[in-house]
Design an enzyme around this catalytic site. Structure first.
Site, PDB file in Angstrom:
ATOM      1  N   HIS A  45      63.047  88.430  23.200  1.00 40.86           N
ATOM      2  CA  HIS A  45      63.369  87.286  24.051  1.00 40.86           C
ATOM      3  C   HIS A  45      64.514  86.491  23.433  1.00 40.86           C
ATOM      4  O   HIS A  45      64.750  86.565  22.228  1.00 40.86           O
ATOM      5  CB  HIS A  45      62.176  86.324  24.154  1.00 40.86           C
ATOM      6  N   TYR A  46      65.200  85.694  24.264  1.00 38.37           N
ATOM      7  CA  TYR A  46      66.000  84.615  23.701  1.00 38.37           C
ATOM      8  C   TYR A  46      65.353  83.285  24.080  1.00 38.37           C
ATOM      9  O   TYR A  46      64.602  83.181  25.046  1.00 38.37           O
ATOM     10  CB  TYR A  46      67.470  84.664  24.080  1.00 38.37           C
ATOM     11  N   THR A  47      65.626  82.252  23.280  1.00 40.05           N
ATOM     12  CA  THR A  47      64.884  81.007  23.404  1.00 40.05           C
ATOM     13  C   THR A  47      65.413  80.071  24.485  1.00 40.05           C
ATOM     14  O   THR A  47      64.687  79.188  24.946  1.00 40.05           O
ATOM     15  CB  THR A  47      64.906  80.242  22.070  1.00 40.05           C
ATOM     16  N   GLU A 109      60.947  86.069  19.512  1.00 44.11           N
ATOM     17  CA  GLU A 109      61.909  85.138  20.100  1.00 44.11           C
ATOM     18  C   GLU A 109      63.103  85.006  19.160  1.00 44.11           C
ATOM     19  O   GLU A 109      62.939  84.858  17.949  1.00 44.11           O
ATOM     20  CB  GLU A 109      61.276  83.764  20.312  1.00 44.11           C
ATOM     21  N   HIS A 155      62.481  91.118  27.539  1.00 48.00           N
ATOM     22  CA  HIS A 155      61.632  90.425  28.504  1.00 48.00           C
ATOM     23  C   HIS A 155      62.049  90.772  29.929  1.00 48.00           C
ATOM     24  O   HIS A 155      61.214  90.900  30.829  1.00 48.00           O
ATOM     25  CB  HIS A 155      61.734  88.915  28.270  1.00 48.00           C
ATOM     26  N   ASP A 165      66.396  87.699  29.819  1.00 49.44           N
ATOM     27  CA  ASP A 165      66.566  87.809  28.369  1.00 49.44           C
ATOM     28  C   ASP A 165      66.114  89.168  27.831  1.00 49.44           C
ATOM     29  O   ASP A 165      65.229  89.796  28.416  1.00 49.44           O
ATOM     30  CB  ASP A 165      65.830  86.664  27.654  1.00 49.44           C
TER      31      ASP A 165
END
Length: 274
Positions: A45-47, A109, A155, A165
């Site tokens: 994921h990215y935040t 993440e 994700h 993401d």
């Protein structure tokens, strides 16, 4: 006299209440041959936020992840949830025959702002230092849990209708070069693209191959928004030079190579269309 009799009785009752129940008798002499790790997937994921906001969200709210990779000059991982426990990072999700991936996955993440809604409308890059750290952790997780290469996912792969993401700036090819994920052979893609430049497969073929690859997608035969969303996610991963969500010969060729038996030769566009 009655008071003297009640005191020992009360003491006896209190002592009895404080006595712990007997522990279960556990014997570890035997181990079952048929077992495996609960972990089958790793989801990246990215935040969409900076490090302080990511820490606050992932530690104080409903969403969580096993690891948080910082964006410092020397990135590090915060271990937020033990791998033996479930974190709530995937949400409504599916891949191939699996659904609700939270119980069977490790979530990672990565601090990254994602899509920046400015004049350029660009996705933010990941630092090489982040990717170097990520590869080290992924190799360790794969070794310990025997994760299959096709099960290291973004994700967006498992929720293509609502997530993007880690986005088109994430360097998936570096993970492939590190032996962590599968990647389409460039020569096979070029050969198949030449075939599809002459005659493109129809939308039903594309939808079936996308579903075969792993995405949750209905085979409607119509180039609808759901299909465009999945194509966007697929292109963002395997063809990052152009990710417009539209079917074309190169996208179809990559999809064909990824979903065919490895020894297969290029197929004509008239084959396997339905």
């Amino acid at each position: 006299m009655l008071k003297k009799l009640l005191l020992p009785l009360t003491a006896a009752l209190l002592t009895g209440c404080a006595t712990a129940p007997p522990a279960a008798r556990l014997d570890n002499t035997y181990t079952a041959r048929s077992q495996s790790s609960r972990v089958k997937f790793v989801i990246l994921h990215y935040t969409v936020g900076n490090l302080p906001s990511a820490i606050k969200t992932l530690t104080e709210q409903v969403v969580s992840s096993h690891y948080l990779l910082t964006d410092e000059a020397e990135p590090k991982f915060y271990v937020l949830v033990d791998e033996s426990r479930q974190s709530n990072h995937a949400g409504l999700s599916s891949w191939k025959t699996f659904s609700n991936l939270n119980p069977a996955s490790i979530g990672i993440e990565i601090v990254n702002p994602g899509y920046t809604d400015n004049a350029r409308g660009a996705y933010a890059p990941f630092s090489q230092a982040q990717i170097d750290q990520l590869i080290l952790l992924l190799k360790d997780i794969v070794k310990r849990h025997q994760i299959a290469p096709q099960n290291i996912l973004g994700h967006a792969d498992i929720a293509p209708q609502r997530k993007q993401d880690p986005g088109p700036m994430f360097p998936w090819k570096q993970l492939a070069d590190a032996g962590l994920i599968t990647w389409p052979d460039a020569a096979q893609v070029a050969a198949q693209q030449a075939v599809f430049e002459t005659q493109m497969p129809d939308i039903m073929w594309i939808q079936k191959r996308l579903a075969q690859h792993g995405y949750a997608l209905a085979q409607t035969g119509v180039l609808d928004d759901a299909t465009r969303n999945v194509l966007f996610v697929f292109q963002s991963k395997y063809r990052q030079s152009k990710y417009d969500g539209e079917p074309d010969a190169e996208t179809a060729a990559i999809l064909d190579v990824l979903t065919r038996p490895q020894a297969a030769a290029p197929v004509a566009a008239t084959q396997e269309l339905h």
